[in-house]
Design an enzyme around this catalytic site. Structure first.
Site, PDB file in Angstrom:
ATOM      1  N   ASP A 262       0.868  -1.171   0.000  1.00 13.56           N
ATOM      2  CA  ASP A 262       0.000   0.000   0.000  1.00 13.56           C
ATOM      3  C   ASP A 262       0.912   1.231   0.000  1.00 13.56           C
ATOM      4  O   ASP A 262       2.142   1.131   0.158  1.00 13.56           O
ATOM      5  CB  ASP A 262      -0.975  -0.016   1.191  1.00 13.56           C
ATOM      6  CG  ASP A 262      -2.186   0.890   0.922  1.00 13.56           C
ATOM      7  OD1 ASP A 262      -2.111   1.727  -0.004  1.00 13.56           O
ATOM      8  OD2 ASP A 262      -3.202   0.782   1.637  1.00 13.56           O
TER       9      ASP A 262
HETATM   10  C1  NOJ Z   1      -3.913   4.023   0.059  1.00 12.38           C
HETATM   11  C2  NOJ Z   1      -5.105   3.124   0.230  1.00 12.38           C
HETATM   12  O1  NOJ Z   1      -5.032   2.462   1.474  1.00 12.38           O
HETATM   13  C3  NOJ Z   1      -5.259   2.075  -0.854  1.00 12.38           C
HETATM   14  O2  NOJ Z   1      -6.511   1.465  -0.709  1.00 12.38           O
HETATM   15  C4  NOJ Z   1      -5.089   2.681  -2.216  1.00 12.38           C
HETATM   16  O3  NOJ Z   1      -5.225   1.694  -3.197  1.00 12.38           O
HETATM   17  C5  NOJ Z   1      -3.725   3.350  -2.298  1.00 12.38           C
HETATM   18  N1  NOJ Z   1      -3.657   4.410  -1.313  1.00 12.38           N
HETATM   19  C6  NOJ Z   1      -3.409   3.899  -3.679  1.00 12.38           C
HETATM   20  O4  NOJ Z   1      -4.173   5.012  -3.959  1.00 12.38           O
END
Ligand code: NOJ
Length: 741
Positions: A262
């Site tokens: 993430d």
């Molecule tokens: C953080 C989020 O937790 C995740 O769900 C998302 O896909 C990513 N950012 C990328 O934007």
């Protein structure tokens, strides 16, 4: 490209080029030098890092994708295309209801079709991989990201996980298929106290039985990537957790696609306190078999040094790089680096009538009727129509799409007032905002000022004038529809709340309207289960609309005016009070169950000031027809390991209109070596019933459905007595018994 050609390509890559494939940067880094210097400097990456980087985060727009890809390929030695990945969660430009609403349809088949359409729309504009589906089991309404998930139940979430992944796959052609990435692996939905990014700590028994099944279902359905979660598991952040990523995901489940972190999660290993510096962080993640570093310089700058010291091997880099190359090859990028996206294609498929109609159909199924005192709904239209006042911050708002609909085209959204006008005519009703969404917008921070996220409405307005206008309208009407709810930014990522009630100014207005003595319908817009104790008596009817998406206004009108007989059923428990969280239907008995313990009333498992159960339980929802459930029967009183048990129940529509029932099947393992939930969902069926129609619904139960995980035996069932229950929700059930022999 053939596999042998990929192997040959890998053989021709330098170490730096291989590592580059493991790095994901955002669009800002790819601009012309002058524009991109800032973002690159902020991130600490160089032009050289960008020139070998393997993938791009959250850039969409066919023109932009072409521009970045062309410029990149021109500079690239081996001409390995970039892969573009983005968050397309519950719609691209056509926006469906938030996943809590999708769950409430109990209709995974429909959602599979919707995700086909979403894939095609997103691909046309340059998306190649979506960071979806998120399938964290959500049991704590304080957590803001409840909105992104199908619900609190592992079985139900698994069914949706599978449908969503299959939906994204479409027919497999480049124009109609999108690679998917299940997230957030694992257990992200259980942060302590519901606070975003907080510690997750649970036994392996709980993790495997309740939290892992939906991710596994996505993997089994063939999702292409897996994203690590921000949280810890057993004291080790997921991104550094070799047991979770390697032993469970790869070895046990056989997943061999890329694992991506993430956002910035490798670098965050320092803040977690498990890595002293970026080099250690990169080493931990690589050794956990994490392939792609999203948005940090850790892999780009540290892996070469780790290879020199022997802490990471060349073979590890080759394996990870090959996973990324194979993904690109599967997507056909070596043949078509744009994967068919173009402005023309976008125009052809975006927000087409077919899509808008599908969003409306799904939304019609997603709305949940929670209360309908005296049969106030549906409201009459035509000659005898009551005079309707529509009041509240959501009366005429386009911000009904939820926080993750970042690409939604709001020009196609229909507000409630617009939809009312279509049904009642401009003169048939009147609307007023009546109050601001919040008393104080500062909790939304800087985000709250961005128009795309629903800028404050009513901030700084003359509140008494606003309220007076609404009250006057209400006083001169026959029925008042109050469109209230959370601000769109009060849920979603970073949207943890300790107060999960309707915001204060809206409650004040509701009470003043109620004092006028008119019938009140409450339409709720929210991204989590709410506690409705303080408003439940101020309204006669409640429609849970979630954040309903592009077609939301029309669907709410469909339900309010009876074009649609509501069939949505909750997939999350609505508490009486936030203090009950985490709250879920699949509770364990405890040694002192509140209802059946022989201990004195005080010394049983209960609250002094609040019921144990939900105000609106899992599976609950009303319709405009009433249904009777009776005659639960089993085909035998024993089930053998390779046998089947038929569980049948009769369902009768006692009303004069057609309607849909969501018939639910639960089990309870009465005695086992480890405690088992009092209820566990095992199957369900949406059944359409004509007026007065009676139908028999038969579920097939096999031994497999009775298994649970223990450290001693893995997934296994235990012979003995079981209860099997069926009914319209997790509270109102008929019970039968059988033995597993
Ligand atoms: C953080 C989020 O937790 C995740 O769900 C998302 O896909 C990513 N950012 C990328 O934007």
């Amino acid at each position: 490209m053939k596999q042998s050609e990929l192997v040959d390509l890998l053989g021709r890559m330098t170490l730096r080029e291989k590592i580059g494939q493991l790095v994901q940067l955002d669009g800002g880094c790819f601009g012309t030098d002058a524009v991109a210097v800032g973002p690159r400097a902020k991130l600490g990456v160089t032009q050289e890092d960008v020139d070998v980087c393997g993938s791009v985060l959250n850039v969409l727009g066919a023109e932009e994708v072409h521009r970045i890809q062309d410029a990149y390929l021109e500079r690239s030695r081996l001409k390995i295309p970039l892969v573009f990945m983005a968050d397309v969660i519950y719609g691209y430009q056509t926006c469906y209801p938030i996943p809590l609403g999708l769950g409430a349809t109990w209709d995974p088949e429909l959602i599979r079709e919707d995700y086909n359409l979403i894939a095609e729309e997103a691909v046309a504009d340059g998306c190649m991989v979506t960071f979806s589906p998120p399938v964290d089991v959500v049991r704590d309404a304080r957590w803001g990201r409840c909105l992104e998930m199908p619900g609190e139940d592992p079985y139900l979430s698994s069914r949706f996980a599978r449908a969503m992944v299959e939906g994204f796959k479409g027919d497999g052609t480049p124009q109609k298929s999108l690679a998917s990435c299940v997230k957030h692996f694992a257990g992200y939905g259980a942060p302590e106290a519901g606070r975003e990014y907080n510690t997750v700590d649970m036994s392996e028994w709980r993790l495997r039985n309740e939290y892992l099944p939906p991710y596994r279902a996505a993997v089994e359905a063939g999702c292409d990537l897996v994203m690590t979660s921000f949280n810890t598991i057993d004291g080790i952040p997921a991104t550094a957790n070799r047991w979770l990523m390697h032993d469970v995901l790869r070895d046990e489940w056989g997943f061999d696609g890329p694992i991506i972190t993430d956002y910035a999660a490798i670098d965050e290993l320092r803040a977690h306190g498990v890595a002293a510096n970026r080099r250690e962080a990169a080493k931990l993640a690589m050794n956990a078999t994490v392939d792609i570093d999203m948005k940090t310089p850790c892999y780009a700058h540290e892996l070469e040094a780790l290879i020199e010291t022997g802490e990471v091997s060349l073979e590890q880099i080759d394996t990870a790089c090959m996973r990324v190359l194979e993904l690109k090859n599967r997507l056909g990028l070596f043949e078509d680096p744009y994967r068919t996206c173009s402005p023309e294609r976008r125009t052809e498929v975006t927000c087409t009538p077919e899509r808008l109609e599908s969003a409306r159909k799904t939304c019609d199924e997603a709305l949940v009727l929670l209360k309908n005192e005296g049969g106030l709904l549906p409201l009459t239209t035509g000659g005898n129509a009551p005079c309707v006042a529509l009041i509240g911050p959501y009366a005429n708002s386009r911000d009904i799409i939820g926080m993750w609909a970042i690409h939604a085209d709001k020009t196609h959204s229909v507000t409630l007032a617009e939809a009312f006008a279509e049904v009642l005519g401009d003169d048939g009703f009147a609307w007023a905002q009546g109050c601001p969404t919040l008393d104080d917008y500062s909790e939304l921070g800087e985000f709250g000022k961005i128009p795309a996220f629903g800028a404050p409405t009513g901030e700084g307005a003359d509140l008494e004038t606003m309220a007076a206008e609404a009250l006057e309208l209400a006083a001169s009407s026959d029925v008042v529809v109050m469109a209230l709810g959370e601000h769109m930014l009060q849920s979603g990522e970073g949207g943890a709340r300790t107060d999960i009630t309707i915001p204060a100014p809206q409650k004040r207005l509701l009470k003043r309207v109620r004092a006028l003595g008119k019938p009140v319908v409450l339409v709720l817009f929210n991204g989590r289960p709410l506690s409705l104790t303080d408003v439940i008596d101020d309204c006669d009817a409640i429609v849970e609309a979630w954040f309903p998406g592009t077609a939301g206004g029309r669907s709410v009108a469909d339900v309010l005016f009876g074009t649609v007989n509501p069939s949505g059923r909750l997939t999350v428990s609505f508490p009486h009070n936030v203090g009950q969280e985490p709250l879920y239907y699949a509770q364990f008995s405890t040694g002192r169950p509140a209802k059946t313990s022989t201990h004195s009333g005080r010394f049983v498992s209960r609250y002094m000031d609040c019921p144990n159960d939900a105000m609106f339980p899992f599976g609950y929802g009303l319709s405009y027809h009433t249904a009777r459930y009776d005659n639960l029967r089993l085909s035998a009183d024993e089930l053998t390991a390779d046998g089947v048990l038929e569980v049948s129940i009769d369902v009768t529509n006692e009303g004069d209109i057609a309607g849909t029932e969501v018939v639910q099947l639960y089990i309870h393992d009465k005695v086992a070596t480890r405690v088992r939930p009092m209820l566990e969902l095992r199957d369900f069926a949406r059944v359409e019933l004509a007026p007065r129609e009676r139908r028999t619904v038969t579920f097939i139960l096999r031994e497999e459905a009775l298994r649970f995980w223990t450290p001693e035996h893995g997934w296994a069932s235990e012979p003995g007595a079981f209860e099997v229950m069926a009914g319209p929700n997790s509270r109102d059930l008929l019970v039968g018994e059988f033995e597993l022999v």
